[in-house]
Design a protein around this motif. Sequence first.
Motif, mmCIF file in Angstrom:
data_model
loop_
_atom_site.group_PDB
_atom_site.id
_atom_site.type_symbol
_atom_site.label_atom_id
_atom_site.label_comp_id
_atom_site.label_asym_id
_atom_site.label_seq_id
_atom_site.Cartn_x
_atom_site.Cartn_y
_atom_site.Cartn_z
ATOM 1 N N TRP A 202 0.839 -1.204 0.000
ATOM 2 C CA TRP A 202 0.000 0.000 0.000
ATOM 3 C C TRP A 202 0.880 1.263 0.000
ATOM 4 C CZ3 TRP A 202 -5.158 1.431 -0.070
ATOM 5 C CH2 TRP A 202 -5.436 2.737 0.328
ATOM 6 N N GLN A 203 1.883 1.267 0.863
ATOM 7 C CA GLN A 203 2.666 2.483 1.141
ATOM 8 C C GLN A 203 3.616 2.866 0.015
ATOM 9 O OE1 GLN A 203 2.320 -0.261 2.968
ATOM 10 N NE2 GLN A 203 2.229 0.132 5.146
ATOM 11 N N ILE A 204 3.966 1.901 -0.827
ATOM 12 C CA ILE A 204 5.044 2.117 -1.783
ATOM 13 C C ILE A 204 4.555 2.726 -3.098
ATOM 14 C CG2 ILE A 204 5.294 0.038 -3.254
ATOM 15 C CD1 ILE A 204 7.807 0.902 -0.640
ATOM 16 N N SER A 205 3.246 3.042 -3.174
ATOM 17 C CA SER A 205 2.650 3.296 -4.490
ATOM 18 C C SER A 205 3.327 4.417 -5.266
ATOM 19 C CB SER A 205 1.151 3.518 -4.367
ATOM 20 O OG SER A 205 0.893 4.817 -3.941
ATOM 21 N N TYR A 206 3.935 5.398 -4.579
ATOM 22 C CA TYR A 206 4.631 6.456 -5.323
ATOM 23 C C TYR A 206 6.107 6.593 -4.941
ATOM 24 C CZ TYR A 206 2.127 8.834 -8.979
ATOM 25 O OH TYR A 206 1.579 9.143 -10.188
ATOM 26 N N ALA A 207 6.685 5.525 -4.398
ATOM 27 C CA ALA A 207 8.102 5.583 -4.013
ATOM 28 C C ALA A 207 8.997 5.531 -5.250
ATOM 29 C CB ALA A 207 8.433 4.415 -3.099
ATOM 30 N N GLU A 208 10.114 6.221 -5.177
ATOM 31 C CA GLU A 208 11.164 6.066 -6.181
ATOM 32 C C GLU A 208 11.956 4.815 -5.789
ATOM 33 O OE1 GLU A 208 11.440 7.955 -8.818
ATOM 34 O OE2 GLU A 208 9.822 9.283 -8.166
ATOM 35 N N ILE A 209 12.418 4.067 -6.789
ATOM 36 C CA ILE A 209 13.108 2.802 -6.495
ATOM 37 C C ILE A 209 14.579 2.885 -6.896
ATOM 38 C CG2 ILE A 209 13.136 0.318 -6.962
ATOM 39 C CD1 ILE A 209 10.091 0.549 -7.526
ATOM 40 N N HIS A 210 15.441 2.543 -5.956
ATOM 41 C CA HIS A 210 16.875 2.506 -6.237
ATOM 42 C C HIS A 210 17.384 1.102 -5.947
ATOM 43 C CE1 HIS A 210 21.128 3.772 -6.277
ATOM 44 N NE2 HIS A 210 21.256 2.966 -5.237
ATOM 45 N N VAL A 211 17.985 0.479 -6.963
ATOM 46 C CA VAL A 211 18.544 -0.863 -6.765
ATOM 47 C C VAL A 211 20.066 -0.731 -6.680
ATOM 48 C CG1 VAL A 211 18.862 -3.146 -7.786
ATOM 49 C CG2 VAL A 211 16.630 -2.028 -7.923
ATOM 50 N N SER A 212 20.612 -1.217 -5.575
ATOM 51 C CA SER A 212 22.065 -1.192 -5.390
ATOM 52 C C SER A 212 22.596 -2.587 -5.688
ATOM 53 C CB SER A 212 22.371 -0.799 -3.938
ATOM 54 O OG SER A 212 23.756 -0.908 -3.692
ATOM 55 N N ASP A 213 23.704 -2.650 -6.417
ATOM 56 C CA ASP A 213 24.229 -3.969 -6.794
ATOM 57 C C ASP A 213 24.966 -4.667 -5.659
ATOM 58 O OD1 ASP A 213 23.168 -4.186 -9.301
ATOM 59 O OD2 ASP A 213 24.793 -3.025 -10.228
ATOM 60 N N VAL A 214 25.367 -3.914 -4.645
ATOM 61 C CA VAL A 214 26.133 -4.569 -3.580
ATOM 62 C C VAL A 214 25.208 -5.393 -2.682
ATOM 63 C CG1 VAL A 214 27.865 -2.716 -3.526
ATOM 64 C CG2 VAL A 214 26.012 -2.714 -1.843
ATOM 65 N N CYS A 215 25.768 -6.444 -2.094
ATOM 66 C CA CYS A 215 24.998 -7.238 -1.131
ATOM 67 C C CYS A 215 24.892 -6.442 0.167
ATOM 68 C CB CYS A 215 25.695 -8.577 -0.878
ATOM 69 S SG CYS A 215 25.567 -9.689 -2.285
#
Length: 242
Positions: A202-215
């Motif tokens: 529900w909360q994430i509907s307008y979040a910007e998404i950042h994917v980091s390659d590091v573990c």
Amino acid sequence: MSRSVPAPEPVVPRSVAVIMDGNGRWARRAGLERIRGHERGIDAVRTTVTECARLGVEALTLYAFSEENWQRPQREIDLLFKLLQRFLVEERPTLMQNRVRLLHAGRRERLPPPVLALIDETVALTRDNAGMQLCLAISYGGRQELVDAMRSLARRVASGELSPGQIGEATIRGALYQPGVPDPDLLIRTAGEQRLSNFLLWQISYAEIHVSDVCWPEFGREQLEAAFRDYGRRVRKFGKVL
Ligand code: IPE
Ligand code: IPE
Ligand code: MG
């Protein structure tokens, strides 16, 4: 005249959520047992919490244990909860120093009683801290949260306290686990994975998404700053024309 485009300034989001992924892969690559990756992940949690608090993030939600993670081997589950208990005890002074307020999002039923007791104690201890809210998602699932919210609204309708027409976005938000935590502006996921894995649907509907390659065990200040820099590049239109 230089034609190079200057790197954008990092922008500190009001609310940040993190899917801390890749502990097992980090350990395997280092020739270690998966659990060693979870142990090292605690250091990344400490760095992220103190750095976000220092930078003025209002709310940080960390995905620590999902509803689906109950399907992992019992030994790994036991060790994860042991680590969580250790974190809740050892980090109390840091939480207090940084004026961090701890919250829990998730189902309580399956959590071992000593874990629940420590969560409740730490929540009570940090209740009056006016700094960053640190919400730990433990035994959490986004769909389960919506099921629980719908059940509680249905009960209120059945008792006559609420009419169906009164149910709107604010009522639904009020029935979520932590309605006081602002919707994430930025969702970070580590280990290169590009999925939500049932987090904050529900909360994430307008979040910007950042994917980091590091573990996750390798996620530190540099990676957090890169995420905030990436966030600073985003144009948030919320459906409008700017
Ligand atoms: C994240 O790391 C920690 C939890 C889900 C509790 P993983 O354990 O999922 O690590 P990978 O994805 O197997 O590498
Ligand atoms: C998501 O990671 C849950 C947490 C970080 C606690 P998983 O590793 O469990 O998710 P999947 O299996 O990649 O979807
Ligand atoms: Mg994983």
